[in-house]
Design an enzyme around this catalytic site. Structure first.
Site, PDB file in Angstrom:
ATOM      1  N   ASN A 140       0.875  -1.176   0.000  1.00 43.28           N
ATOM      2  CA  ASN A 140       0.000   0.000   0.000  1.00 43.28           C
ATOM      3  C   ASN A 140       0.910   1.223   0.000  1.00 43.28           C
ATOM      4  O   ASN A 140       1.481   1.579   1.025  1.00 43.28           O
ATOM      5  CB  ASN A 140      -0.892  -0.029   1.256  1.00 43.28           C
ATOM      6  CG  ASN A 140      -1.720   1.230   1.402  1.00 43.28           C
ATOM      7  OD1 ASN A 140      -1.752   2.077   0.503  1.00 43.28           O
ATOM      8  ND2 ASN A 140      -2.394   1.375   2.539  1.00 43.28           N
ATOM      9  N   TRP A 141       1.044   1.829  -1.171  1.00 44.37           N
ATOM     10  CA  TRP A 141       1.994   2.949  -1.301  1.00 44.37           C
ATOM     11  C   TRP A 141       1.482   4.226  -0.643  1.00 44.37           C
ATOM     12  O   TRP A 141       2.232   5.198  -0.516  1.00 44.37           O
ATOM     13  CB  TRP A 141       2.282   3.219  -2.780  1.00 44.37           C
ATOM     14  CG  TRP A 141       2.984   2.118  -3.504  1.00 44.37           C
ATOM     15  CD1 TRP A 141       3.361   0.896  -2.986  1.00 44.37           C
ATOM     16  CD2 TRP A 141       3.416   2.121  -4.872  1.00 44.37           C
ATOM     17  NE1 TRP A 141       3.994   0.151  -3.955  1.00 44.37           N
ATOM     18  CE2 TRP A 141       4.047   0.881  -5.131  1.00 44.37           C
ATOM     19  CE3 TRP A 141       3.334   3.057  -5.904  1.00 44.37           C
ATOM     20  CZ2 TRP A 141       4.573   0.563  -6.378  1.00 44.37           C
ATOM     21  CZ3 TRP A 141       3.870   2.732  -7.145  1.00 44.37           C
ATOM     22  CH2 TRP A 141       4.488   1.495  -7.375  1.00 44.37           C
ATOM     23  N   LYS A 142       0.203   4.247  -0.292  1.00 43.38           N
ATOM     24  CA  LYS A 142      -0.395   5.456   0.296  1.00 43.38           C
ATOM     25  C   LYS A 142      -0.115   6.672  -0.604  1.00 43.38           C
ATOM     26  O   LYS A 142       0.045   6.515  -1.811  1.00 43.38           O
ATOM     27  CB  LYS A 142       0.087   5.650   1.741  1.00 43.38           C
ATOM     28  CG  LYS A 142      -0.132   4.363   2.566  1.00 43.38           C
ATOM     29  CD  LYS A 142       0.045   4.547   4.044  1.00 43.38           C
ATOM     30  CE  LYS A 142      -0.170   3.210   4.750  1.00 43.38           C
ATOM     31  NZ  LYS A 142      -0.062   3.306   6.201  1.00 43.38           N
ATOM     32  N   HIS A 197      -9.478   1.145   5.260  1.00 45.43           N
ATOM     33  CA  HIS A 197      -8.177   1.402   5.886  1.00 45.43           C
ATOM     34  C   HIS A 197      -8.359   2.374   7.042  1.00 45.43           C
ATOM     35  O   HIS A 197      -9.164   3.313   6.963  1.00 45.43           O
ATOM     36  CB  HIS A 197      -7.195   1.967   4.850  1.00 45.43           C
ATOM     37  CG  HIS A 197      -5.797   1.961   5.367  1.00 45.43           C
ATOM     38  ND1 HIS A 197      -5.326   2.923   6.239  1.00 45.43           N
ATOM     39  CD2 HIS A 197      -4.773   1.085   5.183  1.00 45.43           C
ATOM     40  CE1 HIS A 197      -4.065   2.631   6.557  1.00 45.43           C
ATOM     41  NE2 HIS A 197      -3.710   1.530   5.926  1.00 45.43           N
ATOM     42  N   GLU A 257      -6.675   4.804   8.027  1.00 49.18           N
ATOM     43  CA  GLU A 257      -6.467   6.225   7.711  1.00 49.18           C
ATOM     44  C   GLU A 257      -7.740   6.828   7.104  1.00 49.18           C
ATOM     45  O   GLU A 257      -8.067   7.985   7.351  1.00 49.18           O
ATOM     46  CB  GLU A 257      -5.256   6.376   6.771  1.00 49.18           C
ATOM     47  CG  GLU A 257      -3.963   6.160   7.543  1.00 49.18           C
ATOM     48  CD  GLU A 257      -2.822   5.559   6.748  1.00 49.18           C
ATOM     49  OE1 GLU A 257      -2.857   5.585   5.509  1.00 49.18           O
ATOM     50  OE2 GLU A 257      -1.885   5.050   7.388  1.00 49.18           O
ATOM     51  N   GLU A 302      -5.037  -4.658  10.800  1.00 44.12           N
ATOM     52  CA  GLU A 302      -4.032  -3.620  10.974  1.00 44.12           C
ATOM     53  C   GLU A 302      -4.291  -2.873  12.280  1.00 44.12           C
ATOM     54  O   GLU A 302      -5.107  -1.936  12.314  1.00 44.12           O
ATOM     55  CB  GLU A 302      -4.085  -2.618   9.806  1.00 44.12           C
ATOM     56  CG  GLU A 302      -3.814  -3.251   8.454  1.00 44.12           C
ATOM     57  CD  GLU A 302      -3.225  -2.255   7.453  1.00 44.12           C
ATOM     58  OE1 GLU A 302      -2.271  -2.629   6.780  1.00 44.12           O
ATOM     59  OE2 GLU A 302      -3.716  -1.111   7.379  1.00 44.12           O
ATOM     60  N   GLY A 346       2.748   2.553  10.720  1.00 45.21           N
ATOM     61  CA  GLY A 346       3.702   3.644  10.510  1.00 45.21           C
ATOM     62  C   GLY A 346       4.432   4.071  11.766  1.00 45.21           C
ATOM     63  O   GLY A 346       5.070   5.120  11.785  1.00 45.21           O
ATOM     64  N   SER A 385       3.726  -1.877  10.395  1.00 42.58           N
ATOM     65  CA  SER A 385       5.177  -1.932  10.593  1.00 42.58           C
ATOM     66  C   SER A 385       5.777  -3.304  10.296  1.00 42.58           C
ATOM     67  O   SER A 385       6.676  -3.750  11.011  1.00 42.58           O
ATOM     68  CB  SER A 385       5.542  -1.454  12.002  1.00 42.58           C
ATOM     69  OG  SER A 385       5.136  -0.102  12.172  1.00 42.58           O
ATOM     70  N   GLY A 396       2.994  -1.009   4.279  1.00 42.27           N
ATOM     71  CA  GLY A 396       3.042   0.414   3.961  1.00 42.27           C
ATOM     72  C   GLY A 396       4.463   0.840   3.645  1.00 42.27           C
ATOM     73  O   GLY A 396       4.987   0.587   2.557  1.00 42.27           O
ATOM     74  N   GLY A 397       5.134   1.468   4.618  1.00 44.55           N
ATOM     75  CA  GLY A 397       6.453   2.065   4.409  1.00 44.55           C
ATOM     76  C   GLY A 397       7.451   1.151   3.704  1.00 44.55           C
ATOM     77  O   GLY A 397       8.142   1.577   2.767  1.00 44.55           O
TER      78      GLY A 397
HETATM   79  P1  13P Z   1       3.202   0.541   7.664  1.00 52.14           P
HETATM   80  O1  13P Z   1       3.730  -0.767   7.079  1.00 52.14           O
HETATM   81  O2  13P Z   1       3.921   1.746   7.130  1.00 52.14           O
HETATM   82  O3  13P Z   1       3.105   0.480   9.144  1.00 52.14           O
HETATM   83  O4  13P Z   1       1.701   0.699   7.113  1.00 52.14           O
HETATM   84  C1  13P Z   1       0.818  -0.351   7.248  1.00 52.14           C
HETATM   85  C2  13P Z   1      -0.412  -0.039   6.492  1.00 52.14           C
HETATM   86  O5  13P Z   1      -1.175   0.837   6.861  1.00 52.14           O
HETATM   87  C3  13P Z   1      -0.682  -0.785   5.249  1.00 52.14           C
HETATM   88  O6  13P Z   1      -1.959  -0.541   4.784  1.00 52.14           O
END
Ligand code: 13P
Length: 252
Positions: free
Chosen positions: A9-11, A95, A97, A168, A174, A213, A234-235
């Site tokens: 998930n590149w956000k 998600h 967010e 999640e 993050g 993470s 994510g990251g």
């Molecule tokens: P991180 O891997 O950056 O913690 O993000 C997880 C995430 O929200 C994937 O959708």
């Protein structure tokens, strides 16, 4: 046997150039990932570029969000058939967010779930508790509420057979604070058991990913848990080498 699955998930990150570079890097190493299915979810505006670059690969494409509405007067929104136009197989819904920053409710997420299935998109349905909720021992009740929004839909359980679930924990996203393998496994097992109360076959077959993470150095241990079928990253998905290492941890 559930196929391991890792999705990036590149956000809201990167540029057109960095998206292309990242895909180049993933493509170069994808043959080292033997069994896991791999997907990337770029920003909408890069879907066309990424689609073109993935056309000769086994890497699937997903979107990070979409509208629960059919095409029409919805300024700024993206419809399911637009995502199909770009060969998206997956769409992330619910998600944290989007729930926290854009006010998405369980009801809206359920509506997106139905719409995704109507368009032949596989929802990656996210759920997870806040830190305060975990501290107050409410993890299971929060997960149950979020999951029940789907289970209560007509055809909801059957729908889950075409979906992927991503647990999640919000406090782990993050932050570098990963759930321990035991903490994650316990919630994954809870999710699977709750689905099994409605349909044991669907529960046994649905992939439940862990997100929060996940990094190259903790992926093996997380993915070795019985009910953890891969990850939503994510990251670490923004670096081809890290992402591929995580993919290999799920199914080398
Ligand atoms: P991180 O891997 O950056 O913690 O993000 C997880 C995430 O929200 C994937 O959708």
């Amino acid at each position: 046997m559930r196929q391991p699955f890792v999705a990036g998930n590149w956000k809201m990150n990167g540029s057109r150039a960095s998206a292309r570079k990242l895909i180049d890097g993933i493509k170069q190493g994808i043959d080292s990932v033997a069994t896991a299915e791999v997907a990337v979810c770029p920003s909408f505006v890069y879907l066309a570029d990424v689609q073109a670059m993935l056309s000769d690969t086994r890497i699937a494409l997903g979107a990070q969000n979409f509208s629960d509405q059919k095409p029409g007067a919805f300024t700024g929104e993206i419809a399911g058939d637009m995502l199909k136009d770009f060969d998206c197989k997956y769409v992330i819904i619910g998600h944290s967010e989007r729930r926290a920053l854009y006010g998405e409710t369980d009801e809206l997420v359920a509506s997106k779930f139905i719409t995704a299935l109507e368009y032949g998109l596989r929802p990656i349905f996210c759920l997870g508790e806040l830190l305060e909720e975990r501290q107050q021992d409410q993890t299971e009740s929060v997960i149950a509420r979020q999951l029940d929004a789907i289970l209560a839909l007509p055809g909801g359980v059957e729908g889950l057979s075409k979906a992927v679930i991503a647990y999640e924990p919000v406090w782990a996203i993050g932050t570098g604070m990963t759930a321990t393998p035991d903490q994650a496994q316990s919630v994954h097992a809870f999710i699977r058991e709750r689905i099994a109360e409605k349909d044991a076959n669907v529960a046994a077959g649905v992939q439940i990913l862990y997100g929060g993470s996940v990094k190259p150095d903790n992926a093996v241990e997380l993915f070795s848990q019985n009910d953890i079928d891969g990850g939503l990253i994510g990251g670490a998905s923004l670096d081809a080498g890290s992402f591929l290492t995580i993919c290999r941890a799920a199914g080398a």
